[in-house]
Motif scaffolding. Sequence first.
Motif, mmCIF file in Angstrom:
data_model
loop_
_atom_site.group_PDB
_atom_site.id
_atom_site.type_symbol
_atom_site.label_atom_id
_atom_site.label_comp_id
_atom_site.label_asym_id
_atom_site.label_seq_id
_atom_site.Cartn_x
_atom_site.Cartn_y
_atom_site.Cartn_z
ATOM 1 N N ILE A 80 59.372 43.738 38.201
ATOM 2 C CA ILE A 80 58.274 42.803 37.830
ATOM 3 C C ILE A 80 57.868 42.365 39.104
ATOM 4 O O ILE A 80 58.874 41.619 39.669
ATOM 5 C CB ILE A 80 58.504 41.786 36.589
ATOM 6 N N GLN A 81 56.633 42.265 39.418
ATOM 7 C CA GLN A 81 56.387 41.660 40.843
ATOM 8 C C GLN A 81 56.210 40.242 40.729
ATOM 9 O O GLN A 81 55.568 39.697 39.822
ATOM 10 C CB GLN A 81 55.049 42.242 41.326
ATOM 11 N N THR A 82 56.988 39.569 41.517
ATOM 12 C CA THR A 82 57.144 37.911 41.352
ATOM 13 C C THR A 82 56.705 37.287 42.545
ATOM 14 O O THR A 82 56.560 36.081 42.567
ATOM 15 C CB THR A 82 58.476 37.680 40.909
ATOM 16 N N SER A 83 56.277 38.144 43.558
ATOM 17 C CA SER A 83 55.853 37.364 44.896
ATOM 18 C C SER A 83 54.550 36.905 44.742
ATOM 19 O O SER A 83 53.518 37.300 43.988
ATOM 20 C CB SER A 83 56.235 38.100 46.079
ATOM 21 N N ASP A 84 54.217 35.718 45.336
ATOM 22 C CA ASP A 84 52.834 34.998 45.180
ATOM 23 C C ASP A 84 52.273 35.014 43.637
ATOM 24 O O ASP A 84 51.364 35.447 43.324
ATOM 25 C CB ASP A 84 51.705 36.118 46.109
ATOM 26 N N PRO A 85 52.962 34.104 42.894
ATOM 27 C CA PRO A 85 52.800 34.401 41.456
ATOM 28 C C PRO A 85 51.670 33.666 40.953
ATOM 29 O O PRO A 85 51.099 32.574 41.778
ATOM 30 C CB PRO A 85 54.018 33.204 41.055
ATOM 31 N N ASN A 86 51.186 34.344 40.007
ATOM 32 C CA ASN A 86 49.670 33.711 39.381
ATOM 33 C C ASN A 86 49.941 33.511 37.949
ATOM 34 O O ASN A 86 48.968 33.371 37.127
ATOM 35 C CB ASN A 86 48.528 34.637 39.579
ATOM 36 N N ALA A 87 50.985 33.143 37.315
ATOM 37 C CA ALA A 87 51.429 32.965 36.085
ATOM 38 C C ALA A 87 52.919 32.157 36.013
ATOM 39 O O ALA A 87 53.629 32.431 36.795
ATOM 40 C CB ALA A 87 51.545 34.284 35.189
ATOM 41 N N VAL A 88 53.250 31.500 34.860
ATOM 42 C CA VAL A 88 54.414 30.817 34.693
ATOM 43 C C VAL A 88 55.090 31.479 33.598
ATOM 44 O O VAL A 88 54.256 31.352 32.621
ATOM 45 C CB VAL A 88 54.329 29.269 34.739
ATOM 46 N N VAL A 89 56.177 32.098 33.585
ATOM 47 C CA VAL A 89 56.979 32.299 32.391
ATOM 48 C C VAL A 89 58.239 31.504 32.063
ATOM 49 O O VAL A 89 58.899 31.293 33.108
ATOM 50 C CB VAL A 89 57.469 33.780 32.400
ATOM 51 N N ILE A 90 58.455 30.617 31.152
ATOM 52 C CA ILE A 90 59.370 29.588 31.015
ATOM 53 C C ILE A 90 60.378 30.081 29.806
ATOM 54 O O ILE A 90 60.021 30.226 28.551
ATOM 55 C CB ILE A 90 58.840 28.449 30.887
ATOM 56 N N GLY A 91 61.538 29.963 30.184
ATOM 57 C CA GLY A 91 62.481 30.198 28.850
ATOM 58 C C GLY A 91 63.538 29.023 29.098
ATOM 59 O O GLY A 91 63.369 27.867 29.702
ATOM 60 N N LEU A 92 64.823 29.173 28.666
ATOM 61 C CA LEU A 92 65.891 28.160 28.760
ATOM 62 C C LEU A 92 66.313 28.329 30.118
ATOM 63 O O LEU A 92 67.202 29.445 30.461
ATOM 64 C CB LEU A 92 66.977 28.572 27.912
ATOM 65 N N ALA A 93 66.356 27.207 31.081
ATOM 66 C CA ALA A 93 66.702 27.522 32.565
ATOM 67 C C ALA A 93 67.424 26.089 33.127
ATOM 68 O O ALA A 93 66.823 25.729 34.063
ATOM 69 C CB ALA A 93 65.659 28.081 33.526
ATOM 70 N N PRO A 94 68.479 25.800 32.395
ATOM 71 C CA PRO A 94 69.011 24.443 32.732
ATOM 72 C C PRO A 94 69.027 24.176 34.137
ATOM 73 O O PRO A 94 68.600 23.075 34.738
ATOM 74 C CB PRO A 94 70.251 24.207 31.886
ATOM 75 N N GLU A 95 69.588 25.206 34.916
ATOM 76 C CA GLU A 95 69.654 25.017 36.335
ATOM 77 C C GLU A 95 68.428 24.883 37.235
ATOM 78 O O GLU A 95 68.223 24.247 38.355
ATOM 79 C CB GLU A 95 70.670 26.143 36.897
#
Length: 259
Positions: A105-120
Amino acid sequence: MAARRALKAVLVDLNGTLHIEDAAVPGAQEALKRLRGASVMVRFVTNTTKESKQDLLDRLKKLEFDISEDEIFTSLTAARNLVEQKQVRPMLLVDDRALPDFKGIQTSDPNAVVIGLAPEHFHYQILNQAFRLLLDGAPLIAIHKARYYKRKDGLALGPGPFVTALEYATDTKATVVGKPEKTFFLEALRGTGCEPEEAVMIGDDCRDDVGGAQNVGMLGILVKTGKYRAADEEKINPPPYLTCESFPHAVDHILQHLL
């Protein structure tokens, strides 16, 4: 709700229902073998975003659960499917161990936010970066919105409070892909040939597991392991079809009363 039909499929939650981190729920392996001996399909559905599907499968195999990869449907899979469908470049707010499920999945220059469990990653600087992307019009995709989950050392905050904070700050609504969304349960059943009225869901989360399943037409069995707290069964309407002590008790009920 549509009329009940003969039971054909059982959906089972993983963490909190079959195991809690690296410890199996007592009797769960043997109960799963008994369930597999019946004339039903078994699928495993999980909102976990702490690890990739392969890591999860390795953990289950170490605990001596007889489970294959194609039987597991995760909210990470559902999130990846949506990212590909929307053709966006996500900022991935997920645990590093979950990143393999987004390989390619292309993640450079992001234009969306995907959020899960990421304590760090849940600290001000990173959350502020997500906040600014959302203000610029990026869509917010929540892998799920669980309030909390069960760890060996006790209950811990889930991604839900952080998703809600970003929604509040940006006056937007997240697209949620995991349980309790109807699309998640229907996608999990896809390929089984079963309708929701022919399925039962077993889980420790009254809202996400049981409430979500019942909203789509399944029966829901709530187990008193994992994140369960006293009187959870009173938090949803209609209440669970059944509340019982643990996964082995749920299997006993299915074998004795639903088949």
